[in-house]
Write a protein that holds these residues in place. Sequence first.
Motif, PDB file in Angstrom:
ATOM      1  N   THR A  42       7.991  -7.626  -4.296  1.00 34.35           N
ATOM      2  CA  THR A  42       8.999  -8.529  -5.208  1.00 34.35           C
ATOM      3  C   THR A  42       9.840  -7.255  -5.908  1.00 34.35           C
ATOM      4  O   THR A  42       9.335  -6.163  -6.040  1.00 34.35           O
ATOM      5  N   VAL A  43      10.835  -7.548  -6.557  1.00 36.41           N
ATOM      6  CA  VAL A  43      11.685  -6.796  -7.406  1.00 36.41           C
ATOM      7  C   VAL A  43      10.775  -6.208  -8.496  1.00 36.41           C
ATOM      8  O   VAL A  43      10.759  -5.217  -9.143  1.00 36.41           O
ATOM      9  N   TYR A  44       9.816  -7.195  -9.134  1.00 33.81           N
ATOM     10  CA  TYR A  44       8.804  -7.056 -10.121  1.00 33.81           C
ATOM     11  C   TYR A  44       7.943  -5.753  -9.617  1.00 33.81           C
ATOM     12  O   TYR A  44       7.721  -4.966 -10.666  1.00 33.81           O
TER      13      TYR A  44
ATOM     14  N   LEU B 204       8.333  -0.354 -10.232  1.00 41.63           N
ATOM     15  CA  LEU B 204       7.512   0.459 -10.706  1.00 41.63           C
ATOM     16  C   LEU B 204       7.236   1.690  -9.465  1.00 41.63           C
ATOM     17  O   LEU B 204       7.009   2.872  -9.753  1.00 41.63           O
ATOM     18  N   VAL B 205       7.345   0.989  -8.332  1.00 33.18           N
ATOM     19  CA  VAL B 205       6.816   2.021  -7.163  1.00 33.18           C
ATOM     20  C   VAL B 205       8.033   2.972  -7.029  1.00 33.18           C
ATOM     21  O   VAL B 205       7.889   4.012  -6.663  1.00 33.18           O
ATOM     22  N   ASN B 206       9.287   2.509  -7.439  1.00 35.25           N
ATOM     23  CA  ASN B 206      10.491   3.334  -7.264  1.00 35.25           C
ATOM     24  C   ASN B 206      10.393   4.426  -8.263  1.00 35.25           C
ATOM     25  O   ASN B 206      10.588   5.722  -8.345  1.00 35.25           O
TER      26      ASN B 206
ATOM     27  N   LYS C 151       2.541   8.172  -4.763  1.00 37.39           N
ATOM     28  CA  LYS C 151       2.470   6.824  -4.122  1.00 37.39           C
ATOM     29  C   LYS C 151       1.576   5.935  -4.545  1.00 37.39           C
ATOM     30  O   LYS C 151       0.292   6.376  -4.338  1.00 37.39           O
ATOM     31  N   LEU C 152       1.858   4.736  -5.066  1.00 39.44           N
ATOM     32  CA  LEU C 152       1.026   3.643  -5.263  1.00 39.44           C
ATOM     33  C   LEU C 152       0.543   2.878  -4.274  1.00 39.44           C
ATOM     34  O   LEU C 152       1.421   2.454  -3.230  1.00 39.44           O
ATOM     35  N   SER C 153      -0.825   2.680  -3.973  1.00 44.76           N
ATOM     36  CA  SER C 153      -1.207   1.715  -2.991  1.00 44.76           C
ATOM     37  C   SER C 153      -0.721   0.022  -3.592  1.00 44.76           C
ATOM     38  O   SER C 153      -0.411  -0.143  -4.615  1.00 44.76           O
TER      39      SER C 153
ATOM     40  N   GLN D  31      -2.739  -3.829  -9.746  1.00 46.17           N
ATOM     41  CA  GLN D  31      -3.617  -3.345 -11.026  1.00 46.17           C
ATOM     42  C   GLN D  31      -2.713  -3.159 -12.463  1.00 46.17           C
ATOM     43  O   GLN D  31      -2.703  -3.630 -13.552  1.00 46.17           O
ATOM     44  N   PHE D  32      -1.584  -2.452 -12.109  1.00 47.25           N
ATOM     45  CA  PHE D  32      -0.526  -2.384 -12.894  1.00 47.25           C
ATOM     46  C   PHE D  32      -0.058  -3.550 -13.493  1.00 47.25           C
ATOM     47  O   PHE D  32       0.315  -3.905 -14.866  1.00 47.25           O
TER      48      PHE D  32
END
Length: 239
Positions: free
Chosen positions: A2-4, A8-10, A18-20, A26-27
Amino acid sequence: MTVYDSYLVNLCDMFHVKLSNGQVDQFNRYYELLVKKNEVMNLTAITDYHEVCLKHFADSISLSQYYDMSSVDSLIDVGTGAGFPGIPLKILFPHLNVTLLDSLNKRLLFLEDVIDELDLDNIKTVHSRAEEAGRMKNLREHYDLCVSRAVANLSTLSEYCLPLVKVGGNFISYKAGEVEDEINSAKHAIKKLGGKIKRVEEFSLPDSDISRSFVIIEKVNETSNLYPRKPGTPNKKPL
């Protein structure tokens, strides 16, 4: 995704982190718990999702770009407040053994709920003033790394934090804006406490003009038993 999630990933991508999918979850859960609890308890003035991601989450984990976290086993976050930077660092680096230290027990009760909800292990809370924690046998000179985003001058923070760091470990202070004058004023205190300024890393948070600094202080000698002084003294009378 999602955009949500993707914001954070970006942000993390800009730090080459790199987040799994599990870490993203979790975040996001952490954010939801923070905002809900903030309705009845003053944890943060920042509640917008994008702002929390930038000013709390990304700011907390930005350390990974300037310090080798794989070399750290034990970490203590002094004056953790709502859990920053300790919990984001634990999410990103699950191998860490983390202690969250704060003088306000109701904040720690919230953090214990977060720890349970995020299913984090090898992380604990300690209810204590930093001056008292620095004299506890199970905490004093125990940690590979001490971090703090607490708002205090560097001389005072060093007296709070350096007694907790083992010789060969480091204390890293998260700072905003210009830090040169503060560092110069703190050099005497840092040396007296067994530390040495290793380096200062200055940068801007991604997708913003927010300037940040890491003051990285190496523990080169044991801290004298004179320090930390009694509660309140380091703040009123910095070394």
